[in-house]
Design an enzyme around this catalytic site. Structure first.
Site, PDB file in Angstrom:
ATOM      1  N   GLU A 292       0.478   0.983  -3.005  1.00 21.29           N
ATOM      2  CA  GLU A 292       1.465   1.774  -3.744  1.00 21.29           C
ATOM      3  C   GLU A 292       2.756   0.983  -3.922  1.00 21.29           C
ATOM      4  O   GLU A 292       3.298   0.870  -5.029  1.00 21.29           O
ATOM      5  CB  GLU A 292       1.743   3.065  -2.979  1.00 21.29           C
ATOM      6  N   ASP A 296       4.374  -0.641  -7.400  1.00 20.84           N
ATOM      7  CA  ASP A 296       5.665  -0.184  -7.901  1.00 20.84           C
ATOM      8  C   ASP A 296       6.600  -1.348  -8.193  1.00 20.84           C
ATOM      9  O   ASP A 296       7.161  -1.458  -9.289  1.00 20.84           O
ATOM     10  CB  ASP A 296       6.312   0.758  -6.888  1.00 20.84           C
ATOM     11  N   SER A 511       0.942   6.797 -10.368  1.00 20.27           N
ATOM     12  CA  SER A 511       1.803   5.914  -9.592  1.00 20.27           C
ATOM     13  C   SER A 511       1.942   4.565 -10.281  1.00 20.27           C
ATOM     14  O   SER A 511       2.825   3.775  -9.938  1.00 20.27           O
ATOM     15  CB  SER A 511       1.232   5.709  -8.191  1.00 20.27           C
TER      16      SER A 511
END
Length: 592
Positions: A292, A296, A511
């Site tokens: 994650e 990002d 995400s």
């Protein structure tokens, strides 16, 4: 100085007329599904009670927010200062006095209290025995059936009746939410890359896109697809972008360098700042890198380069373990993060978060208070992007076949379950697409809030969808047609090529869509700052009006869930892809 709206002194007068009133239930919930009561909480276990005092002028703050976010208003872009926002959300002195007296009555001194800059939150660490006396309740240890995480919580608490006007909520008490990363784990392909595409280019929306982008998404693909290939940031001394990290998700510097070498060669040897909040860490052991977090920072910073970037790593989500000496359990990282950023004099102009949970698992009072914190960011000129979720209209389980979609209110009724914080009307919720030409990705979270009413900026677009696309009672009873609609916009959300623990992997989820979209918002902020204009701030009033012509409408695909096909992508706004995907070139012309 901003004008203050008169407080409800009559109500306060009544409250002070009964200084020793009896306890009255402040909040009660049904025992949440999948949480099992395994016994009394240890009396000496410490809980960090966070006490929210009413924000006496929040309606005035909201008025300011909408005026400065409306491109047709003469005040557009006149964002408020930290001090002006704090003035508007500060509690009334009578509430401060009443809460201080109540705390003193339980032998809690000023030295035991930690207050937010606006004095609208007070945090005190107390043992369970004292918390039970203060709140006239009983705390228990609750264990989750799926992963056996444990928390100390209660299903109700009380306050003296005269204190109800002075305390909005106290947590963690009834908060059983499970913050998760909005990553579609079923779409994570490990070390296996998506099959290679044929060579050549494809013409999409008048732009040439490498054919390889049909199977593997890179920074170059997104810039080609969303018309930003030739843009060079020029306001890097003023502009910045940030990503949030929770749940021990660590952003790896070495992975970023490999990503840059692979996709953004000019960025090699550049990096990002790390801000540690509430005990957050950023372990650089390669094996500890988080998919994650790496996703990002790699895509948001890759798109916005050379705009400076920050990774906020926020602690505060350890489960309580009954047989250890864990001093306290704080499962509310939203609070910790908001406490920190709202206390800062200057803030990044663009922030993306890829974390959320089912709206119904968050007590409504708490969700609304956190949402009010996001409104403060918008008022100060921050564009906040959040993923819309990875389960379509479902309950957070990415596998539609195993979704239960049952309400948590004791009825066990089947309903579509929106996500939070995407359901907050003061954030920009980002759904997902896939393929070229783009269609809705089948896990794109969407729907309608049960906590927040539909904001005025959505009225026209959402009403048109409900009238034209859901005739004859389609899905009647499964969603709230008057609720805030999700998502607002969308972007590619699958087959993103990242580097994780030194290896190339392919990953997907909203995400991925949220930091990607945030990268382009950061470029728009750069364009404005380069021309002496203020940053965009809260985006939605702009996007649903002048911004409409700056989107590619996605009209194909759907996101199933709860045993249904879910909603369909269609002409205009829809609860799968929102207004569509961005055309940076058009949006830049609109905002300048």
């Amino acid at each position: 100085m901003l004008a203050r709206v008169p407080y409800l002194l009559a109500v306060l007068g009544i409250a002070f007329a009964a200084p020793h009133s009896a306890p009255k239930i402040k909040e009660r919930i049904h025992a949440p599904r999948d949480w099992i009561n395994v016994g009394d909480a240890p009396s000496n276990h410490v809980v960090p009670l966070r006490i929210a005092l009413p924000q006496s002028n929040f309606q005035e703050l909201e008025r300011h927010l909408y005026e400065i976010s409306d491109p047709d208003n003469v005040r557009y872009g006149e964002h408020l200062s930290k001090e002006e926002v704090e003035e508007l959300v500060a509690p009334h002195p009578d509430s401060v006095h009443a809460v201080n007296e109540w705390l003193a009555g339980h032998d809690i001194s000023e030295g035991d209290c930690v207050r937010s800059p606006a004095k609208d939150w007070i945090t005190v660490h107390v043992p369970v025995a004292k918390a039970e006396a203060m709140l006239d309740t009983k705390f228990h240890v609750w264990k989750h059936a799926k992963d056996e995480d444990s928390v100390v919580r209660t299903t109700s608490y009380s306050l003296p009746e005269h204190m109800h006007a002075h305390i909005e909520l106290i947590q963690p008490t009834t908060l059983f939410s499970r913050l998760t990363g909005y990553r579609a784990t079923s779409h994570f392909s490990g070390a296996q890359e998506h099959p290679a595409a044929t060579s050549g280019t494809i013409t999409v929306n008048g732009h040439e896109v490498d054919a390889s982008c049909t199977t593997t998404i890179t920074v170059s693909c997104l810039k080609q697809l969303y018309n930003a290939v030739d843009y060079v940031p020029a306001a890097t001394q003023k502009n910045s972008i940030a990503l949030t990290g929770y749940l021990d998700q660590f952003a790896n510097f070495a992975d970023l360098q490999q990503f840059y070498a692979d996709q953004v060669p000019a960025a090699v040897n550049s990096t990002f700042n790390v801000t540690f909040i509430n005990g957050g860490v950023n372990n650089q052991t390669l094996s500890a890198a988080g998919g994650e977090a790496d996703l990002d920072v790699q895509f948001a910073l890759g798109i916005a380069f050379p705009t400076p970037g920050t990774f906020y790593t926020t602690g505060g989500s350890p489960p309580f373990i009954p047989d250890t000496d864990e001093p306290f359990n704080d499962n509310e990282p939203y609070d910790a993060w908001l406490d920190y950023v709202l206390a800062q004099k200057t803030l990044p102009q663009t922030i993306s978060t890829s974390y959320g949970e089912n709206e119904q698992t968050v007590p409504e009072s708490y969700a609304k208070r956190v949402c009010a914190g996001f409104a403060q960011l918008g008022a100060r000129g921050v564009s906040l992007l959040v993923g819309s979720g990875d389960a379509g209209v479902g309950d957070g389980d990415p596998d539609p076949a195993t979704q239960t979609c049952l309400t948590n209110d004791g009825r066990n009724a089947t309903e579509f379950l929106p996500g939070f914080p995407a359901s907050c009307p003061f954030v920009t919720a980002v759904g997902g697409t896939t393929n070229i030409p783009e269609v809705a990705v089948d896990f794109s979270g969407g729907g309608f809030s049960n906590y927040f009413a539909r904001p005025s900026y959505q009225e026209s677009a959402v009403t048109e969808f409900l009238t034209k696309q859901l005739p004859n009672g389609t899905y009647e009873g499964l969603y709230n047609p008057a609720g805030r609609a999700i998502p607002d916009v969308s972007a590619q959300a699958d087959y993103f090529r990242i580097f994780l623990s030194g290896q190339v992997v392919s990953i997907g989820g909203t995400s991925a869509a949220s930091p990607a979209f945030a990268g382009f918002v950061s470029l728009l902020n750069d364009a404005r700052l380069s021309h002496g204009l203020p940053p965009l701030g809260f985006l939605n009033p702009l996007l649903y009006t002048r911004g409409l012509s700056g989107f590619h409408d996605i009209t194909s695909g759907n996101a199933p869930g709860c045993g249904t096909p879910g909603f369909n992508a269609t002409v205009g706004w829809d609860p799968v892809t929102g207004l569509g995907t961005p055309d940076f070139g058009k949006l830049k012309n609109i905002v300048l």
